[in-house]
Write a protein that holds these residues in place. Structure first.
Motif, PDB file in Angstrom:
ATOM      1  N   SER A 198       0.558  -1.130  -0.414  1.00  0.00           N
ATOM      2  CA  SER A 198      -0.384  -0.059  -0.245  1.00  0.00           C
ATOM      3  C   SER A 198       0.589   1.406   0.205  1.00  0.00           C
ATOM      4  O   SER A 198       1.887   1.242   0.578  1.00  0.00           O
ATOM      5  CB  SER A 198      -1.018   0.058   1.011  1.00  0.00           C
ATOM      6  N   TYR A 199       0.189   2.205  -0.592  1.00  0.00           N
ATOM      7  CA  TYR A 199       1.429   3.601  -0.459  1.00  0.00           C
ATOM      8  C   TYR A 199       0.315   4.154  -0.925  1.00  0.00           C
ATOM      9  O   TYR A 199      -0.770   4.697  -1.755  1.00  0.00           O
ATOM     10  CB  TYR A 199       2.155   3.000  -2.471  1.00  0.00           C
ATOM     11  N   LEU A 200       0.624   5.767  -0.506  1.00  0.00           N
ATOM     12  CA  LEU A 200       0.109   6.815  -0.178  1.00  0.00           C
ATOM     13  C   LEU A 200       1.396   7.998  -0.746  1.00  0.00           C
ATOM     14  O   LEU A 200       2.079   8.076   0.352  1.00  0.00           O
ATOM     15  CB  LEU A 200      -0.637   7.420   1.219  1.00  0.00           C
ATOM     16  N   VAL A 259       3.477   7.897   2.348  1.00  0.00           N
ATOM     17  CA  VAL A 259       3.652   7.277   3.646  1.00  0.00           C
ATOM     18  C   VAL A 259       3.700   5.211   3.063  1.00  0.00           C
ATOM     19  O   VAL A 259       2.609   5.458   1.845  1.00  0.00           O
ATOM     20  CB  VAL A 259       2.773   7.018   4.470  1.00  0.00           C
ATOM     21  N   VAL A 260       3.976   3.915   3.655  1.00  0.00           N
ATOM     22  CA  VAL A 260       4.166   2.944   2.987  1.00  0.00           C
ATOM     23  C   VAL A 260       3.530   1.712   3.713  1.00  0.00           C
ATOM     24  O   VAL A 260       3.590   1.577   5.289  1.00  0.00           O
ATOM     25  CB  VAL A 260       4.663   2.009   2.003  1.00  0.00           C
ATOM     26  N   ALA A 261       2.966   0.957   3.899  1.00  0.00           N
ATOM     27  CA  ALA A 261       2.662  -0.384   4.997  1.00  0.00           C
ATOM     28  C   ALA A 261       2.643  -1.607   3.890  1.00  0.00           C
ATOM     29  O   ALA A 261       2.274  -1.532   2.389  1.00  0.00           O
ATOM     30  CB  ALA A 261       0.840  -0.027   4.797  1.00  0.00           C
ATOM     31  N   GLY A 288      -8.012   6.540   0.943  1.00  0.00           N
ATOM     32  CA  GLY A 288      -9.241   6.391   0.606  1.00  0.00           C
ATOM     33  C   GLY A 288      -9.519   8.150   0.489  1.00  0.00           C
ATOM     34  O   GLY A 288      -8.135   8.694   1.241  1.00  0.00           O
ATOM     35  N   ARG A 289     -11.270   8.762   0.737  1.00  0.00           N
ATOM     36  CA  ARG A 289     -10.653  10.026   0.556  1.00  0.00           C
ATOM     37  C   ARG A 289      -9.614  11.440   1.582  1.00  0.00           C
ATOM     38  O   ARG A 289      -9.347  12.246   1.269  1.00  0.00           O
ATOM     39  CB  ARG A 289     -11.586  11.420  -0.236  1.00  0.00           C
ATOM     40  N   GLN A 290      -9.773  10.668   2.678  1.00  0.00           N
ATOM     41  CA  GLN A 290      -9.237  11.681   4.087  1.00  0.00           C
ATOM     42  C   GLN A 290      -8.037  11.606   3.785  1.00  0.00           C
ATOM     43  O   GLN A 290      -7.401  12.206   3.651  1.00  0.00           O
ATOM     44  CB  GLN A 290      -9.821  10.227   5.089  1.00  0.00           C
ATOM     45  N   GLY A 291      -7.264   9.890   2.657  1.00  0.00           N
ATOM     46  CA  GLY A 291      -6.019   9.571   3.376  1.00  0.00           C
ATOM     47  C   GLY A 291      -4.953  10.583   2.568  1.00  0.00           C
ATOM     48  O   GLY A 291      -4.159  11.712   2.465  1.00  0.00           O
ATOM     49  N   LEU A 292      -6.018  10.882   1.127  1.00  0.00           N
ATOM     50  CA  LEU A 292      -5.679  11.827   0.125  1.00  0.00           C
ATOM     51  C   LEU A 292      -5.439  13.877   0.560  1.00  0.00           C
ATOM     52  O   LEU A 292      -4.740  13.815   0.277  1.00  0.00           O
ATOM     53  CB  LEU A 292      -6.541  11.817  -1.363  1.00  0.00           C
ATOM     54  N   ASP A 293      -6.128  14.440   0.869  1.00  0.00           N
ATOM     55  CA  ASP A 293      -6.382  14.924   1.595  1.00  0.00           C
ATOM     56  C   ASP A 293      -5.350  15.392   3.001  1.00  0.00           C
ATOM     57  O   ASP A 293      -4.917  16.444   2.329  1.00  0.00           O
ATOM     58  CB  ASP A 293      -7.453  15.908   2.184  1.00  0.00           C
TER      59      ASP A 293
END
Length: 196
Positions: free
Chosen positions: A142-144, A161-163, A170-175
Motif C-alpha cells: 500500500s502506498y500514499l 507513507v507505505v505499508a 480513502g479521500r481522507q488519506g488523499l486530503d
C-alpha cells in the motif's frame, strides 16, 4: 516510445512501463543543490516523517528527493526508527528501508513526473504498479504519496507513507497527504529564506 528489450524503462516480459521518463531531473538536481537538499538526512524532516506516520497510521513515512538515478530519504520514519544509510535492496529477511533507493524502485518517481498525489490502497490491484521491485523485495502492498511542488513550479520530490498490507486510505488519506505536502513545501521555503 515503443517498448523494446533495449529500453530499460520497460519490463521486456510484460511491456509495462515501470519507471516514468523524467525530463525535469537535471533541473531538479540543480534546484535541490541550491536548497542544500537530497544528500543528507535532515532532522526536522525525520520529525515531519514521524508526524506523517502518526497522522496516517502508517508504519513507514518518507520525505523523498529524486535525482536522475536515485531517491534519497532526507526524512525517514520506520517502526523501530532504524534509519540506516545503506542502499535498499533484496535481502533474505525483511529489510528495513535505508536512506537511498534506486530510482526504479517504488512509486515516488511516478508522483514526481505526474505532479499529482497517488493513492494505491493495494498495489496488487494495479498491474502497472504490482510488478515494482518493492513489492517482492520488501513486501510493500500500500502506498500514499504527494509531490512537493516548489515555488519555482518544480516537483522536488515527494512525501509518502507505505505499508506491508493493503490500507483503505480513502479521500481522507488523499486530503491529508496533499495538505502535509503543502506544509512541508512551506517549511522548505522557510529554510531557504533563513539560509539553511
Amino acid at each position: 516510445m515503443s517498448p523494446t528489450p533495449h529500453n530499460p524503462q520497460y519490463d521486456p516480459t510484460s511491456h509495462l512501463r515501470l519507471t516514468p521518463e523524467d525530463i525535469e531531473a537535471p533541473q531538479r538536481v540543480t534546484r535541490l543543490r541550491e536548497l542544500g537538499l537530497g544528500e543528507n538526512p535532515v532532522p526536522e524532516f525525520d520529525e515531519f516523517a514521524r508526524e506523517l506516520a502518526r497522522i496516517t497510521g502508517a508504519p513507514y513515512a518518507m520525505v523523498n528527493f529524486i535525482d536522475e538515478n536515485r531517491q534519497y530519504f532526507a526524512g525517514l520514519y520506520t517502526p523501530d526508527e532504524h534509519q540506516a544509510g545503506v542502499e535498499l535492496g533484496p535481502a533474505p529477511e525483511a529489510p528495513q528501508p535505508g536512506r537511498v533507493m534506486a530510482r526504479d524502485h517504488g512509486y515516488c518517481p511516478h508522483v514526481v513526473v505526474r505532479r499529482k498525489a497517488l493513492v494505491l490502497e493495494d498495489v496488487c490491484d494495479y498491474p502497472r504498479f504490482a510488478g515494482n521491485p518493492v513489492v517482492d523485495e520488501i513486501g510493500i502492498r500500500s502506498y500514499l504519496g504527494a509531490p512537493l511542488i516548489d515555488r519555482t513550479g518544480m516537483a522536488l520530490g515527494t512525501i509518502c507513507v507505505v505499508a506491508q498490507e493493503p490500507r483503505p486510505w480513502g479521500r481522507q488519506g488523499l486530503d491529508t497527504i496533499k495538505s502535509m505536502a503543502a506544509r512541508l513545501v512551506d517549511q522548505i521555503h522557510r529554510r531557504e529564506t533563513d539560509g539553511l
